[in-house]
Design an enzyme around this catalytic site. Structure first.
Site, PDB file in Angstrom:
ATOM      1  N   LYS A 234      33.730  29.879  23.771  1.00 16.56           N
ATOM      2  CA  LYS A 234      33.833  29.668  22.326  1.00 16.56           C
ATOM      3  C   LYS A 234      35.275  29.733  21.859  1.00 16.56           C
ATOM      4  O   LYS A 234      36.013  30.674  22.172  1.00 16.56           O
ATOM      5  CB  LYS A 234      33.029  30.735  21.578  1.00 16.56           C
ATOM      6  CG  LYS A 234      32.809  30.380  20.112  1.00 16.56           C
ATOM      7  CD  LYS A 234      31.864  29.205  19.955  1.00 16.56           C
ATOM      8  CE  LYS A 234      31.928  28.574  18.579  1.00 16.56           C
ATOM      9  NZ  LYS A 234      33.161  27.785  18.363  1.00 16.56           N
TER      10      LYS A 234
ATOM     11  N   SER B 173      30.695  23.978  16.984  1.00 14.20           N
ATOM     12  CA  SER B 173      31.073  25.070  16.078  1.00 14.20           C
ATOM     13  C   SER B 173      30.737  24.755  14.620  1.00 14.20           C
ATOM     14  O   SER B 173      31.480  25.127  13.702  1.00 14.20           O
ATOM     15  CB  SER B 173      32.576  25.371  16.209  1.00 14.20           C
ATOM     16  OG  SER B 173      32.875  26.668  15.718  1.00 14.20           O
TER      17      SER B 173
ATOM     18  N   SER C  53      35.832  31.569  14.633  1.00 12.56           N
ATOM     19  CA  SER C  53      34.528  31.096  15.119  1.00 12.56           C
ATOM     20  C   SER C  53      34.081  31.722  16.428  1.00 12.56           C
ATOM     21  O   SER C  53      32.944  31.484  16.863  1.00 12.56           O
ATOM     22  CB  SER C  53      34.548  29.564  15.269  1.00 12.56           C
ATOM     23  OG  SER C  53      34.418  28.941  14.016  1.00 12.56           O
TER      24      SER C  53
ATOM     25  N   LYS D 246      30.853  33.440  16.236  1.00 12.17           N
ATOM     26  CA  LYS D 246      29.576  32.732  16.385  1.00 12.17           C
ATOM     27  C   LYS D 246      28.842  33.166  17.650  1.00 12.17           C
ATOM     28  O   LYS D 246      27.625  32.949  17.770  1.00 12.17           O
ATOM     29  CB  LYS D 246      29.804  31.219  16.409  1.00 12.17           C
ATOM     30  CG  LYS D 246      30.163  30.604  15.048  1.00 12.17           C
ATOM     31  CD  LYS D 246      30.220  29.084  15.144  1.00 12.17           C
ATOM     32  CE  LYS D 246      30.465  28.423  13.787  1.00 12.17           C
ATOM     33  NZ  LYS D 246      31.858  28.541  13.312  1.00 12.17           N
TER      34      LYS D 246
END
Length: 429
Positions: free
Chosen positions: A241, A121, A56, A59
């Site tokens: 993140k 997320s 993720s 992202k």
């Protein structure tokens, strides 16, 4: 919009790589990197160019493209997105992937979807935004790869917008990749992406630093457990993140700021949620305890023995030069004396003999001052980077008139003639 190169102009000295066998921090992750958040100077690295599952953390690229579209007026925060059956099904909590539960046929704003992606997320929210921007997620992946190239990334492989394994996308993964494919990046490229995201769109921090997502009457925790109030709270952390899959392991691109100094760290393929935060703490402790921004050379600085540049056809034969601004940079504590000045004159402004040609204006840029470093230098995020400041003429030198130039020419002629005669006569004896 890429402002990062306006912060500091840059050029490498030697670049020493850190491998797992020489890792001074003894990190448990497969790869890691630490950079100065303002300039991109690399302060530590371990296997930083190895292509690994990014999960993720990818992202961040979707966030970048959404924010870019907002700034360009292609999207608005209050724009409505109607949820399709696929997005609804992908948002089902029973799948075991991060989600906020989106309802088929219901409308959500771009801001709601963006915040659920950036804070919790949420994978289905990410795909919904990808489809909105690209028309299809397949087209959006093309935008991701195109933007990666524009940002100067080298080691990356995007197959979807969210970082999920394609096998988790209910048979609707973008075409052009295998059903078990997954996004991959190196730690260095992950840091590059985080660096651009933070510097090109600073507002991303306002969202990333929220420990709790409030979404339509429900609350969801940020997976960045180093934020204030969460289990691994760390002073200064305000992003950025996390990411995890079976293939990628547990990853974290972190950023922290104290007293105006921002660091960005990346840790990849650790063994657990806890481990990725413990290893990030090691990296950030190392950063805040060992590095600071210092003024290496002052404004109006001149190198001894190189305080002037010869000038051809001027009323004066030389011009004084000095730095326009101080040279400041992130260095390891106690190592300031290991940085020596290096003057580089602009060859385009010099004749073949190394002279400037009059007229020379006060304040005119004639080159730049950089440094030579005796210690281990890991360089910057990009190959052509190194801190430098402009060197300018501190006075004007007007062009001499034709009469003065004529007599200089005559004097030079007879001077050369006399030198030739004396040399010839000397050779007789």
């Amino acid at each position: 919009m890429i402002i990062s190169f306006l912060i500091t102009a840059m050029i490498p000295v030697g670049n020493t790589k850190v491998s797992a066998s020489t890792d001074t921090l003894n990190l448990k992750g497969a790869a890691a990197i630490l950079i100065d958040g303002k300039t991109g100077k690399v302060l530590y690295e371990k296997n930083a160019d190895e292509l690994l599952g990014v999960a993720s953390m990818s992202k961040m690229m979707t966030e970048y493209l959404v924010l870019e579209a907002i700034h360009a007026g292609k999207l608005s925060w209050d724009q409505k997105v109607v949820i399709s059956k696929f997005i609804h099904d992908l948002s089902n909590p029973s799948l075991g992937v991060s989600t906020v539960g989106l309802t088929e046929g219901e409308s959500y704003t771009v801001k709601e979807l963006y915040e659920s992606m950036a804070i919790h997320s949420a994978n289905a929210s990410t795909v919904a935004l990808a489809e909105l921007l690209g028309g299809t997620e397949e087209n959006f992946v093309k935008l991701m790869n195109k933007k990666a190239k524009e940002l100067g990334l080298k080691d990356y492989y995007f197959v979807n917008s969210s970082g999920l394994n394609n096998a988790d996308m209910l048979g609707n993964h973008p075409k052009g990749s295998d059903k078990s494919d997954e996004n991959k990046m190196s730690a260095r490229d992950t840091a590059r992406l985080a660096y651009h995201l933070i510097n090109d769109f600073p507002e991303v921090i306002e969202t990333a630093k929220q420990p709790i997502l409030k979404f339509r009457g429900e609350e969801f925790k940020n997976f960045n457990w180093m934020l204030p109030g969460l289990i691994f709270e760390y002073d200064g952390v305000d992003g950025l993140k996390t990411g995890s899959t079976d293939y990628a392991g547990y990853n974290f691109a972190a950023t922290a700021e104290r007293n105006g100094q921002r660091f960005i760290s990346v840790i990849m393929k650790t063994g657990s949620q806890k481990e990725r935060f413990e290893e990030t703490k090691k990296i950030l402790d190392y950063a805040f305890q060992n590095f600071s921004t210092e003024e290496i050379f002052k404004s109006n600085y001149s190198i001894k023995g190189k305080k002037t540049v010869p000038v051809l056809k001027g009323k004066e034969n030389s011009v004084k030069i000095a730095t326009k601004e101080p040279l400041t940079m992130m260095i390891k504590n106690g190592e300031k004396d290991q940085y020596k000045p290096k003057l580089v004159l602009d060859k385009k402004k010099l004749d073949k003999n190394g002279n400037l040609v009059a007229p020379v204006k006060k304040g005119e840029v004639v080159g730049y001052l950089t440094y030579e470093y005796k210690g281990e230098d890991l360089g910057y995020l990009y190959p052509n980077q190194k801190s430098k400041v402009d060197v300018i003429a501190t006075e004007s030198v007007e062009k001499a008139n034709w009469f003065v130039l004529m007599f200089r020419g005559i004097g030079s002629f007879f001077g050369n003639l006399w030198h030739g005669i004396t040399s010839t006569v000397s050779s007789w004896f």
